[in-house]
Design a protein around this motif. Structure first.
Motif, PDB file in Angstrom:
ATOM      1  N   VAL A   2       4.424  -7.678   4.432  1.00  0.00           N
ATOM      2  CA  VAL A   2       3.318  -7.644   5.385  1.00  0.00           C
ATOM      3  C   VAL A   2       3.442  -8.861   6.294  1.00  0.00           C
ATOM      4  N   GLN A   3       3.425  -8.630   7.602  1.00  0.00           N
ATOM      5  CA  GLN A   3       3.536  -9.707   8.579  1.00  0.00           C
ATOM      6  C   GLN A   3       2.309  -9.706   9.475  1.00  0.00           C
ATOM      7  N   LEU A   4       1.692 -10.869   9.628  1.00  0.00           N
ATOM      8  CA  LEU A   4       0.527 -11.015  10.499  1.00  0.00           C
ATOM      9  C   LEU A   4       1.013 -11.086  11.940  1.00  0.00           C
ATOM     10  N   MET A   5       0.684 -10.091  12.739  1.00  0.00           N
ATOM     11  CA  MET A   5       1.201  -9.992  14.105  1.00  0.00           C
ATOM     12  C   MET A   5       0.216 -10.489  15.160  1.00  0.00           C
ATOM     13  N   ARG A   6      -1.059 -10.536  14.828  1.00  0.00           N
ATOM     14  CA  ARG A   6      -2.070 -10.971  15.790  1.00  0.00           C
ATOM     15  C   ARG A   6      -2.958 -12.034  15.159  1.00  0.00           C
ATOM     16  N   SER A   7      -3.567 -12.839  15.987  1.00  0.00           N
ATOM     17  CA  SER A   7      -4.438 -13.907  15.523  1.00  0.00           C
ATOM     18  C   SER A   7      -5.747 -13.337  14.971  1.00  0.00           C
ATOM     19  N   VAL A   8      -6.356 -14.087  14.065  1.00  0.00           N
ATOM     20  CA  VAL A   8      -7.631 -13.680  13.485  1.00  0.00           C
ATOM     21  C   VAL A   8      -8.799 -14.460  14.084  1.00  0.00           C
ATOM     22  N   VAL A   9      -8.586 -15.108  15.219  1.00  0.00           N
ATOM     23  CA  VAL A   9      -9.592 -15.998  15.796  1.00  0.00           C
ATOM     24  C   VAL A   9     -10.905 -15.278  16.089  1.00  0.00           C
ATOM     25  N   LYS A  10     -10.878 -14.156  16.775  1.00  0.00           N
ATOM     26  CA  LYS A  10     -12.118 -13.472  17.149  1.00  0.00           C
ATOM     27  C   LYS A  10     -12.383 -12.246  16.290  1.00  0.00           C
ATOM     28  N   THR A  11     -12.101 -12.351  15.001  1.00  0.00           N
ATOM     29  CA  THR A  11     -12.355 -11.251  14.078  1.00  0.00           C
ATOM     30  C   THR A  11     -13.514 -11.618  13.159  1.00  0.00           C
ATOM     31  N   PRO A  12     -14.158 -10.623  12.552  1.00  0.00           N
ATOM     32  CA  PRO A  12     -15.271 -10.909  11.637  1.00  0.00           C
ATOM     33  C   PRO A  12     -14.812 -11.717  10.419  1.00  0.00           C
ATOM     34  N   ALA A  21     -11.249 -13.257   5.707  1.00  0.00           N
ATOM     35  CA  ALA A  21     -11.157 -13.440   4.259  1.00  0.00           C
ATOM     36  C   ALA A  21     -10.108 -12.508   3.649  1.00  0.00           C
ATOM     37  N   THR A  22     -10.009 -11.297   4.139  1.00  0.00           N
ATOM     38  CA  THR A  22      -9.014 -10.354   3.642  1.00  0.00           C
ATOM     39  C   THR A  22      -7.608 -10.828   3.968  1.00  0.00           C
ATOM     40  N   VAL A  23      -7.402 -11.315   5.188  1.00  0.00           N
ATOM     41  CA  VAL A  23      -6.093 -11.825   5.587  1.00  0.00           C
ATOM     42  C   VAL A  23      -5.708 -13.021   4.713  1.00  0.00           C
ATOM     43  N   ARG A  24      -6.650 -13.911   4.454  1.00  0.00           N
ATOM     44  CA  ARG A  24      -6.385 -15.066   3.588  1.00  0.00           C
ATOM     45  C   ARG A  24      -6.074 -14.623   2.164  1.00  0.00           C
ATOM     46  N   ALA A  25      -6.799 -13.624   1.673  1.00  0.00           N
ATOM     47  CA  ALA A  25      -6.581 -13.123   0.318  1.00  0.00           C
ATOM     48  C   ALA A  25      -5.198 -12.498   0.161  1.00  0.00           C
ATOM     49  N   MET A  26      -4.658 -11.978   1.249  1.00  0.00           N
ATOM     50  CA  MET A  26      -3.315 -11.409   1.213  1.00  0.00           C
ATOM     51  C   MET A  26      -2.248 -12.500   1.239  1.00  0.00           C
ATOM     52  N   GLY A  27      -2.646 -13.745   1.472  1.00  0.00           N
ATOM     53  CA  GLY A  27      -1.706 -14.856   1.474  1.00  0.00           C
ATOM     54  C   GLY A  27      -1.180 -15.206   2.850  1.00  0.00           C
ATOM     55  N   LEU A  28      -1.778 -14.640   3.882  1.00  0.00           N
ATOM     56  CA  LEU A  28      -1.326 -14.893   5.251  1.00  0.00           C
ATOM     57  C   LEU A  28      -2.147 -16.026   5.851  1.00  0.00           C
ATOM     58  N   ARG A  29      -1.459 -17.013   6.399  1.00  0.00           N
ATOM     59  CA  ARG A  29      -2.133 -18.175   6.958  1.00  0.00           C
ATOM     60  C   ARG A  29      -1.918 -18.299   8.464  1.00  0.00           C
ATOM     61  N   ARG A  30      -0.705 -17.987   8.935  1.00  0.00           N
ATOM     62  CA  ARG A  30      -0.345 -18.189  10.334  1.00  0.00           C
ATOM     63  C   ARG A  30       0.162 -16.888  10.952  1.00  0.00           C
ATOM     64  N   THR A  31       0.075 -16.799  12.253  1.00  0.00           N
ATOM     65  CA  THR A  31       0.612 -15.650  12.977  1.00  0.00           C
ATOM     66  C   THR A  31       2.124 -15.589  12.770  1.00  0.00           C
ATOM     67  N   ASP A  51       3.219  -2.933  -4.165  1.00  0.00           N
ATOM     68  CA  ASP A  51       2.808  -1.662  -3.568  1.00  0.00           C
ATOM     69  C   ASP A  51       1.810  -1.000  -4.506  1.00  0.00           C
ATOM     70  N   GLY A  52       0.538  -1.042  -4.137  1.00  0.00           N
ATOM     71  CA  GLY A  52      -0.495  -0.465  -4.978  1.00  0.00           C
ATOM     72  C   GLY A  52      -1.747  -0.150  -4.172  1.00  0.00           C
ATOM     73  N   PRO A  53      -2.696   0.503  -4.796  1.00  0.00           N
ATOM     74  CA  PRO A  53      -3.908   0.905  -4.072  1.00  0.00           C
ATOM     75  C   PRO A  53      -4.732  -0.271  -3.562  1.00  0.00           C
ATOM     76  N   THR A  54      -4.770  -1.367  -4.288  1.00  0.00           N
ATOM     77  CA  THR A  54      -5.529  -2.537  -3.833  1.00  0.00           C
ATOM     78  C   THR A  54      -4.922  -3.106  -2.560  1.00  0.00           C
ATOM     79  N   THR A  55      -3.608  -3.236  -2.565  1.00  0.00           N
ATOM     80  CA  THR A  55      -2.920  -3.767  -1.388  1.00  0.00           C
ATOM     81  C   THR A  55      -3.101  -2.844  -0.200  1.00  0.00           C
ATOM     82  N   TRP A  56      -2.998  -1.526  -0.429  1.00  0.00           N
ATOM     83  CA  TRP A  56      -3.167  -0.587   0.678  1.00  0.00           C
ATOM     84  C   TRP A  56      -4.594  -0.598   1.218  1.00  0.00           C
ATOM     85  N   GLY A  57      -5.580  -0.867   0.376  1.00  0.00           N
ATOM     86  CA  GLY A  57      -6.951  -1.011   0.853  1.00  0.00           C
ATOM     87  C   GLY A  57      -7.099  -2.202   1.772  1.00  0.00           C
ATOM     88  N   GLN A  58      -6.462  -3.315   1.408  1.00  0.00           N
ATOM     89  CA  GLN A  58      -6.485  -4.502   2.268  1.00  0.00           C
ATOM     90  C   GLN A  58      -5.778  -4.226   3.588  1.00  0.00           C
TER      91      GLN A  58
END
Length: 80
Positions: free
Chosen positions: A13-23, A28-38, A46-53
């Protein structure tokens, strides 16, 4: 329990856009996935929890499915 006949897969999973103007919940979901920077990538199971995120933040991320062997080879290349 994982079936021995099916190959185990991981998701890159790669973060392609900034989370600056997101709820806050999306941030929190992006952080929980381990993504910090664009443009940062993480390998997740590969599981249902990850696909929900992923579904929740689908407009921000890029997802690729890879085999466990591919992930191990890429990590070995980074170390060497």
């Amino acid at each position: 329990m994982v079936s021995p006949t099916l190959p185990q897969t991981r998701l890159v999973v790669q973060l392609m856009r900034s989370v600056v103007k997101t709820p806050a919940s999306v941030k929190a979901t992006v952080r929980a996935m381990g993504l910090r920077r664009t443009y940062q990538s993480v390998v997740l199971p590969d599981g249902p929890t990850t696909w929900g995120q992923i579904t929740k933040v689908s407009y921000l991320v890029d997802v690729r499915r890879v085999g466990v062997g591919e992930v191990d080879a890429r990590l070995a290349g980074r170390r060497g």
